[in-house]
Design a protein around this motif. Structure first.
Motif, PDB file in Angstrom:
ATOM      1  N   GLY A 102      -1.827  -4.240   3.701  1.00 13.43           N
ATOM      2  CA  GLY A 102      -2.038  -3.138   2.776  1.00 13.43           C
ATOM      3  C   GLY A 102      -1.948  -1.781   3.450  1.00 13.43           C
ATOM      4  N   CYS A 103      -1.926  -0.741   2.647  1.00 15.56           N
ATOM      5  CA  CYS A 103      -1.904   0.634   3.148  1.00 15.56           C
ATOM      6  C   CYS A 103      -3.274   1.278   2.925  1.00 15.56           C
ATOM      7  N   GLY A 104      -3.585   2.270   3.723  1.00 14.88           N
ATOM      8  CA  GLY A 104      -4.841   2.971   3.545  1.00 14.88           C
ATOM      9  C   GLY A 104      -5.932   2.448   4.462  1.00 14.88           C
ATOM     10  N   PRO A 105      -7.077   3.144   4.507  1.00 16.26           N
ATOM     11  CA  PRO A 105      -8.189   2.763   5.378  1.00 16.26           C
ATOM     12  C   PRO A 105      -8.682   1.347   5.089  1.00 16.26           C
ATOM     13  N   GLY A 106      -8.819   0.548   6.149  1.00  8.99           N
ATOM     14  CA  GLY A 106      -9.350  -0.797   6.013  1.00  8.99           C
ATOM     15  C   GLY A 106      -8.406  -1.806   5.411  1.00  8.99           C
ATOM     16  N   ALA A 107      -7.170  -1.406   5.101  1.00  5.85           N
ATOM     17  CA  ALA A 107      -6.247  -2.321   4.423  1.00  5.85           C
ATOM     18  C   ALA A 107      -5.396  -3.136   5.383  1.00  5.85           C
ATOM     19  N   ALA A 108      -5.536  -2.880   6.691  1.00  5.03           N
ATOM     20  CA  ALA A 108      -4.702  -3.581   7.665  1.00  5.03           C
ATOM     21  C   ALA A 108      -4.973  -5.079   7.695  1.00  5.03           C
ATOM     22  N   SER A 109      -6.123  -5.500   7.157  1.00  2.46           N
ATOM     23  CA  SER A 109      -6.452  -6.930   7.155  1.00  2.46           C
ATOM     24  C   SER A 109      -6.058  -7.619   5.854  1.00  2.46           C
ATOM     25  N   GLU A 110      -5.422  -6.887   4.951  1.00  4.87           N
ATOM     26  CA  GLU A 110      -5.022  -7.466   3.665  1.00  4.87           C
ATOM     27  C   GLU A 110      -3.632  -8.079   3.785  1.00  4.87           C
ATOM     28  N   GLY A 111      -3.561  -9.225   4.452  1.00 13.03           N
ATOM     29  CA  GLY A 111      -2.285  -9.873   4.692  1.00 13.03           C
ATOM     30  C   GLY A 111      -1.712 -10.518   3.439  1.00 13.03           C
ATOM     31  N   ARG A 112      -0.383 -10.433   3.301  1.00 16.20           N
ATOM     32  CA  ARG A 112       0.288 -10.999   2.131  1.00 16.20           C
ATOM     33  C   ARG A 112       1.706 -11.410   2.492  1.00 16.20           C
ATOM     34  N   ILE A 113       2.165 -12.501   1.889  1.00 12.40           N
ATOM     35  CA  ILE A 113       3.571 -12.893   1.954  1.00 12.40           C
ATOM     36  C   ILE A 113       4.133 -12.729   0.544  1.00 12.40           C
ATOM     37  N   THR A 114       5.262 -12.058   0.437  1.00 20.94           N
ATOM     38  CA  THR A 114       5.900 -11.883  -0.864  1.00 20.94           C
ATOM     39  C   THR A 114       7.239 -12.611  -0.868  1.00 20.94           C
ATOM     40  N   ILE A 115       7.450 -13.439  -1.869  1.00 15.23           N
ATOM     41  CA  ILE A 115       8.715 -14.143  -2.081  1.00 15.23           C
ATOM     42  C   ILE A 115       9.471 -13.401  -3.181  1.00 15.23           C
ATOM     43  N   VAL A 116      10.720 -13.014  -2.905  1.00 13.50           N
ATOM     44  CA  VAL A 116      11.502 -12.234  -3.863  1.00 13.50           C
ATOM     45  C   VAL A 116      12.813 -12.950  -4.169  1.00 13.50           C
ATOM     46  N   LEU A 117      13.130 -13.070  -5.447  1.00  8.64           N
ATOM     47  CA  LEU A 117      14.443 -13.567  -5.860  1.00  8.64           C
ATOM     48  C   LEU A 117      15.418 -12.400  -5.791  1.00  8.64           C
ATOM     49  N   THR A 118      16.422 -12.511  -4.965  1.00  8.08           N
ATOM     50  CA  THR A 118      17.314 -11.377  -4.738  1.00  8.08           C
ATOM     51  C   THR A 118      18.204 -11.089  -5.947  1.00  8.08           C
TER      52      THR A 118
END
Length: 373
Positions: A196-212
């Motif tokens: 994530g962005c912003g204070p404290g958001a560095a631990s908000e891990g995410r994987i995004t799958i996108v259909l191109t």
């Protein structure tokens, strides 16, 4: 450097392979109890099945004799083993103002592609399995977005125009480590790891799958404090694997994500073992990984159905102190019975319980380091 033996060459010509890289992650999290994890899957478009596939490689162990950078004698490289004609160099070690396309057989630079003005430079790249189509990522820090661009090479390797794909942009900023971008064979889907962005958001891990094709996406929210790297697609295009790390703990964990609630943490049953690299097998039922215990390395096969290791193969002469080229390249043979891993300056190939190795040279434009194809 020695010439590959006849058995290796014959085996090489039978294999099919693909790529990826990494080990620059932060320390990993303590194991999560249970085989299934507390991860939340959120669908941006209802009815779109989560597609994901554990990394993996399209290996065609071939063309062992290639340009040696003027040092004399034949050379081997990851790209040459993969049977690639061209390699894209320049990403993976921080923002790159441009990438170069180089010919594997000669080391000749075919062309250069500049990053879009104001983009901050290319951060990551991944190939779509045809050695002609590539996706490149840039980050827009102010908008907290990761943007993607497509590059298609001609038959002669000459780069076409860089195509912006604004419909694929995802919120967040790049996570730490290598292998944050993975593209499924054929280029129909990509996976990217963010925080994530912003204070404290560095631990908000995410994987995004996108259909191109239409920009539809699936968000996989990770365990609190965890981030993902070394993303890899399985050939079944229904599973994706990732190496997870969390602040405050040593080591890494391997997770496999499938459709719906099919989320699994791979436990190898040895608290002293450290994960080096891992991938889901083509059928999605098995994981192949390289583990380190002390300085000793071994390759293991792990059944996702039974949760047990079904085969262990030591890698004689390989040491965890040697590190792994590109953070760990694990490639799978066409028949599913052969895997290879690059460790230090040697490629170790396993078929059944037999192990053979040959020296490998990182020749810059030969796809060593952070090159992709």
């Amino acid at each position: 450097m020695t010439t590959p033996n006849d058995d290796l060459v014959r085996a090489a010509l039978e294999d099919a392979a693909s790529t990826v890289t990494e080990d620059g992650l932060r320390p990993l999290a303590a194991p999560v109890s249970g085989g299934r994890g507390r991860l939340r899957l959120r669908w941006a478009f209802p009815g779109v099945a989560m597609l994901a596939a554990a990394l993996l490689a399209l290996l065609v162990l071939a063309v062992p004799r290639v340009w040696d950078g003027g040092r004399g004698g034949p050379a081997m490289s990851p790209a040459a083993y993969a049977g690639a004609e061209y390699v894209l160099e320049g990403t993976g070690m921080g923002p790159a103002a441009e990438v170069t396309i180089e010919e594997v057989a000669t080391g000749r630079t075919i062309g250069r592609v500049r990053a879009p003005a104001g983009s901050g430079g290319f951060l990551h790249a991944a190939g779509a399995g045809d050695n002609r189509t590539f996706y490149l990522a840039t980050a827009d820090a102010r908008a907290c977005l990761v943007r993607f661009h497509r590059l298609v090479l001609g038959e002669d390797g000459a780069p076409g125009p860089l195509e912006p794909m604004p419909e694929l942009a995802i919120p967040g900023r790049p996570a730490d480590g290598f292998g944050l971008l993975a593209v499924a064979k054929g280029g129909g889907r990509l996976a990217y790891s963010t925080v994530g962005c912003g204070p404290g958001a560095a631990s908000e891990g995410r994987i995004t799958i996108v259909l191109t094709g239409n920009g539809a996406r699936t968000h996989i929210d990770l365990i609190p404090g965890a981030t993902a790297s070394q993303l890899r697609w399985a050939r079944d295009e229904e599973h994706v694997s990732a190496k997870l790390a969390r602040d405050g703990a040593d080591g890494y964990e391997l997770w496999v994500f499938g459709g719906g609630d099919d989320v699994r943490r791979v436990t190898f049953g040895d608290p002293a073992a450290r994960l080096v690299v891992g991938t889901v097998a083509p059928d999605g039922d098995e994981v192949v990984a390289v583990l380190a215990t002390g300085d000793t390395l071994r390759m293991v096969w792990y059944s996702l159905d039974t949760g047990t290791i079904t085969r262990r193969v030591p890698l004689p002469g390989a040491s965890a102190k040697d590190g792994a080229i590109g953070g760990g390249e694990l490639v799978e043979g066409r028949g599913g019975d052969g895997y290879a891993v690059l460790i230090g300056d040697r490629l170790y190939r396993v078929r059944g319980t037999a192990v053979e190795s040959e020296p490998v040279r990182d020749g810059g434009g030969l796809g060593g380091g952070n090159g992709v194809w």
